[in-house]
Design an enzyme around this catalytic site. Structure first.
Site, mmCIF file in Angstrom:
data_model
loop_
_atom_site.group_PDB
_atom_site.id
_atom_site.type_symbol
_atom_site.label_atom_id
_atom_site.label_comp_id
_atom_site.label_asym_id
_atom_site.label_seq_id
_atom_site.Cartn_x
_atom_site.Cartn_y
_atom_site.Cartn_z
ATOM 1 N N TYR A 97 0.799 -1.228 0.000
ATOM 2 C CA TYR A 97 0.000 0.000 0.000
ATOM 3 C C TYR A 97 0.827 1.271 0.000
ATOM 4 O O TYR A 97 0.334 2.324 -0.399
ATOM 5 C CB TYR A 97 -0.920 0.017 1.221
ATOM 6 C CG TYR A 97 -2.058 -0.965 1.125
ATOM 7 C CD1 TYR A 97 -1.860 -2.315 1.377
ATOM 8 C CD2 TYR A 97 -3.331 -0.546 0.762
ATOM 9 C CE1 TYR A 97 -2.885 -3.222 1.277
ATOM 10 C CE2 TYR A 97 -4.383 -1.444 0.668
ATOM 11 C CZ TYR A 97 -4.160 -2.777 0.928
ATOM 12 O OH TYR A 97 -5.192 -3.665 0.820
ATOM 13 N N ASN A 166 -6.431 4.613 -3.807
ATOM 14 C CA ASN A 166 -7.160 3.619 -3.034
ATOM 15 C C ASN A 166 -8.275 4.327 -2.272
ATOM 16 O O ASN A 166 -7.989 5.199 -1.442
ATOM 17 C CB ASN A 166 -6.227 2.922 -2.037
ATOM 18 C CG ASN A 166 -6.957 1.907 -1.165
ATOM 19 O OD1 ASN A 166 -7.511 0.943 -1.679
ATOM 20 N ND2 ASN A 166 -6.981 2.124 0.141
ATOM 21 N N GLU A 167 -9.514 4.022 -2.593
ATOM 22 C CA GLU A 167 -10.651 4.568 -1.849
ATOM 23 C C GLU A 167 -10.593 6.093 -1.743
ATOM 24 O O GLU A 167 -10.867 6.660 -0.691
ATOM 25 C CB GLU A 167 -10.758 3.911 -0.472
ATOM 26 C CG GLU A 167 -10.900 2.395 -0.567
ATOM 27 C CD GLU A 167 -11.304 1.714 0.734
ATOM 28 O OE1 GLU A 167 -11.393 2.394 1.768
ATOM 29 O OE2 GLU A 167 -11.562 0.495 0.692
ATOM 30 N N ASP A 207 -16.085 -0.450 -1.777
ATOM 31 C CA ASP A 207 -17.353 -0.996 -2.236
ATOM 32 C C ASP A 207 -18.458 -0.030 -1.796
ATOM 33 O O ASP A 207 -18.346 0.614 -0.759
ATOM 34 C CB ASP A 207 -17.583 -2.380 -1.621
ATOM 35 C CG ASP A 207 -18.592 -3.186 -2.412
ATOM 36 O OD1 ASP A 207 -19.114 -2.675 -3.419
ATOM 37 O OD2 ASP A 207 -18.861 -4.326 -2.012
ATOM 38 N N GLU A 271 -9.281 -6.150 -2.273
ATOM 39 C CA GLU A 271 -9.273 -6.644 -0.891
ATOM 40 C C GLU A 271 -10.507 -7.523 -0.749
ATOM 41 O O GLU A 271 -11.560 -7.186 -1.291
ATOM 42 C CB GLU A 271 -9.413 -5.508 0.145
ATOM 43 C CG GLU A 271 -8.250 -4.569 0.224
ATOM 44 C CD GLU A 271 -8.492 -3.390 1.191
ATOM 45 O OE1 GLU A 271 -9.553 -3.345 1.869
ATOM 46 O OE2 GLU A 271 -7.619 -2.522 1.252
#
Ligand SMILES: *[C@@H]1O[C@H](CO)[C@@H](O)[C@H](O)[C@H]1NC(C)=O
Ligand SMILES: *[C@@H]1O[C@H](CO)[C@@H](O)[C@H](O)[C@H]1NC(C)=O
Ligand SMILES: *[C@@H]1O[C@H](CO)[C@@H](O)[C@H](O)[C@H]1NC(C)=O
Ligand SMILES: *[C@@H]1O[C@H](CO)[C@@H](O)[C@H](O)[C@H]1NC(C)=O
Ligand SMILES: *[C@@H]1O[C@H](CO)[C@@H](O)[C@H](O)[C@H]1NC(C)=O
Ligand SMILES: *[C@@H]1O[C@H](CO)[C@@H](O)[C@H](O)[C@H]1NC(C)=O
Ligand SMILES: *[C@@H]1O[C@H](CO)[C@@H](O)[C@H](O)[C@H]1NC(C)=O
Ligand SMILES: *[C@@H]1O[C@H](CO)[C@@H](O)[C@H](O)[C@H]1NC(C)=O
Length: 555
Positions: A97, A166-167, A207, A271
């Site tokens: 990450y 990421n997100e 999500d 993930e």
């Protein structure tokens, strides 16, 4: 937990498996699938691999997003220690990450390459090294960070993909940030092409509700030109998916299967591994790697090898002894090992299907991003601009993360009082309008605003102080030619081009510390990410300030 004796036995057994393997093959994308060099389909059967950094317990940080990071891929002894366990799990990929480009990754990367393990490298870093979801921009400091990391890893043959975020987007009202993510993908992709790298460009999404997630995914894989161009499209879409909890049924994935059934690029679970119905059984693995999911998805990454604390509880499948020499596996590890061990990769469909890049989703009230993307951040323009400014931000600390936000607030407020505004530094991904200075780094944006105020007050010396944070630049052009000088630096502010890293990137790097510290503006997640809907309600730690009707937040 297993006993130590059992662990030693396991290590010895696994060591026998670590025999020499030929060069790892390149994985390529065609249409919506990934392929090995021999033409068979490639599936990601992987695990998240990152020691967790410091987790802030700030009540404004409900995601427990880390504020620092530990670069596990720079820990050669750790990778050697962990390899037998990764081999027991049967993984072919790990995801890191946060990595520090100034450190040496040879040992880990070569160890994993020789074992046939690919890496997925996130280019962003905690705190100020990622696109700020509260006030997104695609700016020189981020571009340079990304290119520097690519330069550090491009010599390795086992980088499967680089993630540009990421997100970053966690709710429908933040979807305008997709314009900046898409620009990051565009510039990263063109840079990789320019250096002859075949690594893929990915993104890992939280999500979420399909009403924004579906257009968001389609937007990141679409063509803005109408000419079937993939220039601004991702190669690989990751979904951080925790829908299968306990011993669920394949119907757990029915909705996401439907949402991605017609997707044009490879998608996978960046993930997975829900912890809310312990113990984790990992029975989703058999479903994920079988039809019909293999028609839609290209595998996934279990979260997580190392312990990782989240607001939902504790992730992790091993514990590392305090002297860092011994690995103890948990029953969670054993169950994932059994499930992963049972996977047989299917090789269908044999053809990739459509290889076109569709047109982009139209913005509406649940998906806000414009198809007009921000330009490529231009270091030369920004440096030229800065040197032309008669008043410059000259911080007395090198750690500017904490003070730039409040100072911009002050400077934009003062500028507003003299009928100026901060539009030039603003970027609006919903309107598709990007101020000519919006791609510069936060410090140069601040210098620009300070200078605007200084000029608007006829260069009175007291207008260039800002509590000792600004200094008059005696080298600057005269007031009469200041505006023309700035304009000439920014002569083509909308340009898209193949970026190159600035010369100053070698040696001491802007990210030369292994801790991506700083306190203002927590952006996308570091090592512990969550997708539960409660977490999505959280606020972001950002320095937000309002100016003359606009909202700005810079870190
Ligand atoms: C993988 O692709 C790179 C870049 O195109 C190339 O240099 C390298 O030789 C390829 N590796 C293999 C094993 O074919
Ligand atoms: C989205 O809405 C939440 C509240 O629901 C708010 O806290 C957040 O600041 C908003 N984000 C943006 C980018 O407007
Ligand atoms: C916005 O468009 C997306 C498709 O791009 C759709 O799924 C969503 O429902 C739309 N939202 C509204 C409020 O119409
Ligand atoms: C163990 O490794 C961590 C990083 O993963 C490091 O911070 C720590 O100092 C190491 N401890 C020892 C005793 O080497
Ligand atoms: C592995 O596959 C075999 C044969 O399909 C099955 O009997 C067994 O239960 C599976 N094990 C796991 C852990 O899924
Ligand atoms: C983050 O902030 C630190 C401290 O101010 C700085 O050294 C570093 O360059 C910044 N990184 C990025 C990508 O802006
Ligand atoms: C600079 O600005 C910060 C933030 O407004 C302030 O705390 C500090 O006192 C100012 N002066 C100096 C010399 O850092
Ligand atoms: C930068 O300043 C912030 C706020 O004062 C602090 O939390 C952070 O630890 C500092 N970072 C470094 C590298 O000193």
């Amino acid at each position: 937990m297993r006993s130590a004796a059992r662990v030693v036995a396991t290590l010895a057994t696994a060591g026998l498996l670590a025999t020499g393997v030929g060069a790892i093959s390149n994985v390529t994308r065609s249409g919506r699938y990934l392929y090995n060099a021999d033409g068979t389909r490639f599936f990601i059967k992987g695990i998240a691999y990152q020691t967790q950094g410091d987790v802030s317990t700030d009540p404004n940080n409900p995601f427990l997003e880390p504020s620092t990071f530990v670069d596990s891929l720079a820990d050669g002894a750790g990778c050697t220690r962990d390899l037998p366990f990764l081999q027991q799990l049967g993984v072919n990929a790990i995801r890191a990450y946060s990595v520090d480009a100034s450190l040496n990754h040879d040992s880990c990367m070569n160890t994993f390459s020789q074992a046939g393990i690919y890496t997925i490298i996130d280019l962003s870093l905690p705190v100020n090294g990622s696109i700020d979801r509260a006030s997104p921009a695609w700016s020189t400091n981020l571009l340079d960070l990304y290119l520097e990391t690519i330069n550090a890893f491009s010599k390795y043959d086992n980088v499967l993909a680089y993630n540009v975020g990421n997100e970053v987007v966690i709710a429908a009202n933040g979807t305008a940030a997709a314009a900046f993510i898409k620009a990051a993908a565009r510039d990263t992709k063109s840079y990789l092409t320019s250096i002859g790298s075949s690594a893929l460009v990915g993104y890992a999404a939280i999500d979420a509700d399909d009403s924004w997630l579906v257009p968001f995914a389609n937007y990141l894989s679409c063509d803005t030109t109408g000419q079937n161009s993939g220039a601004t499209a991702l190669d690989l879409f990751g979904l951080n998916n925790y829908e299968w909890c306990g011993d669920a049924q394949p119907s757990a994935y029915a909705d996401k299967n439907g949402a991605f059934a017609g997707y044009n690029i490879p998608a996978y679970f960046s993930e997975f591994g829900c912890i809310t119905s312990p113990p984790r059984l990992w029975t989703e693995v058999a479903t994920m790697f079988a039809s019909p999911m293999t028609d839609i998805w290209s595998g996934g990454l279990a979260f997580s090898y190392f312990p990782a604390t989240s607001s939902q509880g504790q992730f992790g499948m091993v514990t590392i002894s305090s002297d860092n020499t011994t690995v103890t596996t948990s029953d969670d590890f054993t169950r994932l090992q059994a499930e992963y061990g049972n996977v047989t990769f299917v090789n269908s469909p044999s053809a990739p299907g459509s290889t076109t890049f569709p047109s982009c989703p139209t913005a509406n009230s649940t998906f806000l991003a414009s198809q007009s993307l921000p330009p490529t951040p231009n270091d030369n323009s920004c440096n030229c601009l800065e040197s032309s400014l008669a008043c410059q931000f000259t911080p007395t600390t090198s750690n500017t993360s904490a003070i730039v936000g409040p100072l911009l607030d002050t400077a934009c407020g003062l500028l507003g009082q003299v009928n100026g505004n901060c539009d030039a530094i603003a970027a609006d991904g919903a309107a598709g309008t990007y101020g000519p200075v919006s791609f510069c780094n936060p410090s140069i944006k601040l210098s620009y605003v300070m200078d605007q105020y200084y000029e608007a007050t006829n260069r009175v010396a007291t207008s260039c102080s800002f509590g000792g944070n600004a200094t008059i630049n005696s080298q600057a052009p005269s007031a009469a030619s200041a505006s023309a000088a700035a304009s000439s630096c920014l002569s083509n502010p909308d340009a898209t081009f193949v970026p190159s890293p600035p010369a100053t990137l070698s040696g001491s790097s802007p990210t030369g510390s292994s801790s991506g510290s700083g306190s203002s503006g927590n952006k996308d997640n570091g090592a512990s990410t969550l997708s539960n809907k409660e977490a999505m309600m959280g606020m972001v730690l950002a320095t937000v300030f309002s100016v003359a009707g606009g909202l700005f937040a810079l870190a």
